[in-house]
Design an enzyme around this catalytic site. Structure first.
Site, PDB file in Angstrom:
ATOM      1  CG  ASP A  57      -3.509  12.076   2.820  1.00  0.00           C
ATOM      2  OD1 ASP A  57      -3.213  12.482   3.961  1.00  0.00           O
ATOM      3  OD2 ASP A  57      -2.789  11.279   2.163  1.00  0.00           O
TER       4      ASP A  57
ATOM      5  CG  ASP B 255       1.947   9.465  -0.696  1.00  0.00           C
ATOM      6  OD1 ASP B 255       1.565  10.627  -0.953  1.00  0.00           O
ATOM      7  OD2 ASP B 255       2.571   9.165   0.342  1.00  0.00           O
TER       8      ASP B 255
ATOM      9  N   GLY C  95      13.369   8.506   0.761  1.00  0.00           N
ATOM     10  CA  GLY C  95      13.372   9.332   1.968  1.00  0.00           C
ATOM     11  C   GLY C  95      13.348  10.822   1.663  1.00  0.00           C
TER      12      GLY C  95
ATOM     13  CB  SER D 281       5.359   8.939  -2.969  1.00  0.00           C
ATOM     14  OG  SER D 281       4.612   9.692  -2.100  1.00  0.00           O
TER      15      SER D 281
HETATM   16  C1  GLA Z   1       2.850  11.514   3.512  1.00  0.00           C
HETATM   17  C2  GLA Z   1       1.689  10.514   3.507  1.00  0.00           C
HETATM   18  C3  GLA Z   1       0.501  11.067   2.734  1.00  0.00           C
HETATM   19  C4  GLA Z   1       0.122  12.477   3.199  1.00  0.00           C
HETATM   20  C5  GLA Z   1       1.371  13.363   3.255  1.00  0.00           C
HETATM   21  C6  GLA Z   1       1.079  14.731   3.830  1.00  0.00           C
HETATM   22  O1  GLA Z   1       3.365  11.647   2.216  1.00  0.00           O
HETATM   23  O2  GLA Z   1       2.100   9.299   2.924  1.00  0.00           O
HETATM   24  O3  GLA Z   1      -0.595  10.186   2.854  1.00  0.00           O
HETATM   25  O4  GLA Z   1      -0.518  12.442   4.436  1.00  0.00           O
HETATM   26  O5  GLA Z   1       2.417  12.779   4.004  1.00  0.00           O
HETATM   27  O6  GLA Z   1       0.228  15.420   2.998  1.00  0.00           O
END
Ligand code: GLA
Length: 386
Positions: free
Chosen positions: A43, A180, A130, A134
């Site tokens: 992303d 996320d 954790g 997300s």
């Molecule tokens: C975390 C970040 C996302 C993305 C992922 C890896 O979740 O919050 O933005 O970069 O790692 O894909």
């Protein structure tokens, strides 16, 4: 069942709110956690991701106050957060840390002209914290949805997601990409979401075939190096793009890596991003065609690439993927999200959910001494007011 669970969470939160603040809440909003099927560490390279919302969500209930004070409670934390919802002096991160996600969103809403005034609020979440699912984006997006409700005003969905991402950057210090927050805002039940992180174009891909299920296995480990390593990967990718004379690694192809002058580590990082972008688009096409075998193979390759080229896996995640591969009825398995712990995502035959879960659970516990948590999910709906 989903509906019932949801009401249960609402009643629990409303009762706790009443206990703490001595009146019932009048506003409520929810936002889901997410699991990424494929497309990790792409992303922030302007690439492609394919996440879906899970049936675990963060709920915020609230009622107005007559002043500008905000008091925030959480069913998971003892401390009450208290601050003024005002732009002078500007809102700034402080203690308790969990409230900073909400505070950051409120700061963004004030800038966007949404003045919610003072309120009492209570947070309740079923998204594990954790675990790479997300929970922070779910809280940010639930808070933004609550403020929309209180102000009787809707933000443009991409602007809302970006406001929440900025809250995470500025108030939690995590330089995350946009995946996320976009999925928490825009998810549609029964669909995964192919997101082009450059154009921000979204394509919903049907995932309602009852014969396949998404199984999430939480390794229950979270390695301390995760955050520093995330920022490091991001920087390496940006530098590699610059060396190649490109705006972002999204624009690179494998041919460009030969004689590129990239050091061996940057070369492997770039190779992951290039191959992962290809796999992600191919995965969306496989899902549309109902080609679960191919989708599974792409997930397996994605894990190999994250482990070997991007180096963001860990022993526990590799073990979980390995255990999944030994079961009948698993199409594909990979780590999901930022890495260094958290969860694996598995595409499995629905009839096999129980034996697969039982085997992975007992083998993982036997080999690590850690009790994993495992749950199946259907793609859930995005944020909404209740
Ligand atoms: C975390 C970040 C996302 C993305 C992922 C890896 O979740 O919050 O933005 O970069 O790692 O894909």
């Amino acid at each position: 069942m989903g509906r019932w669970k949801h009401q249960d969470q609402f009643h629990r939160a409303a009762a706790t709110f009443k206990q703490r603040f001595e009146r019932p809440p009048r506003f409520a909003a929810v936002a889901p956690g997410r699991v990424n099927l494929i497309g990790d560490h792409t992303d922030y390279n302007d690439g492609f991701v394919l996440p879906l919302a899970i049936e675990r969500q963060t709920l915020v209930v609230a009622d107005r106050r007559r002043d500008r004070t905000v008091r925030l409670a959480s069913t998971a934390k003892a401390e009450l957060a208290r601050f003024e919802n005002s732009s002078s002096p500007p809102l700034a991160p402080s203690h308790p840390q969990w409230a900073n996600y909400v505070k950051g969103v409120m700061a963004g809403c004030l800038t966007a002209g949404l003045h919610a005034g003072g309120f009492d609020g209570l947070v309740d979440s079923t998204v594990p914290v954790g675990a790479g699912l997300s929970s922070s984006a779910a809280l940010e997006v639930a808070a933004a949805t609550l403020i929309e409700q209180m102000c009787n005003c809707k933000l443009d969905p991409p602007a809302k997601a970006l406001l929440c991402q900025k809250a995470e950057h500025d108030f939690a210090g995590v330089p995350c990409g946009i995946m996320d927050q976009f999925i928490a805002v825009m998810a549609r039940a029964g669909h995964a979401m192919l997101l082009d992180c450059r154009s921000r174009q979204v394509k919903m891909v049907d995932l309602t075939d009852p014969s396949v299920s998404i199984l999430i296995v939480n390794s229950q480990v979270h390695h301390d190096l995760a955050e520093g390593q995330y920022a490091d990967r991001r920087l390496t990718c940006h530098r590699a793009a610059k060396t190649l004379g490109l705006k972002a690694l999204r624009d690179a192809d494998m041919g460009m890596l030969t004689d590129s002058g990239l050091d061996p580590t940057s070369l492997r990082r770039a190779r992951h991003v290039i191959s992962e972008n290809q796999r992600t688009r191919e995965a969306a096409a496989a899902m549309e065609a109902g080609d679960w075998r191919h989708l599974g193979t792409l997930m397996d390759r994605s894990h190999d690439s994250l482990r070997d080229d991007f180096e963001v896996s860990c022993d526990e995640l590799d073990l979980l993927v390995d255990l999944a591969h030994r079961q009948d009825g698993v199409y594909g398995a990979r780590m999901t999200g930022g890495g260094f712990g958290g969860c694996t995502v598995n595409l499995v035959h629905s009839d096999r959910i129980d034996p697969i879960s039982n085997q992975i659970h007992s083998q993982y516990r036997k080999q690590t001494g850690i009790e994993p948590t495992i749950f199946a999910t259907r793609p859930a709906e995005g944020a909404r007011g209740l």
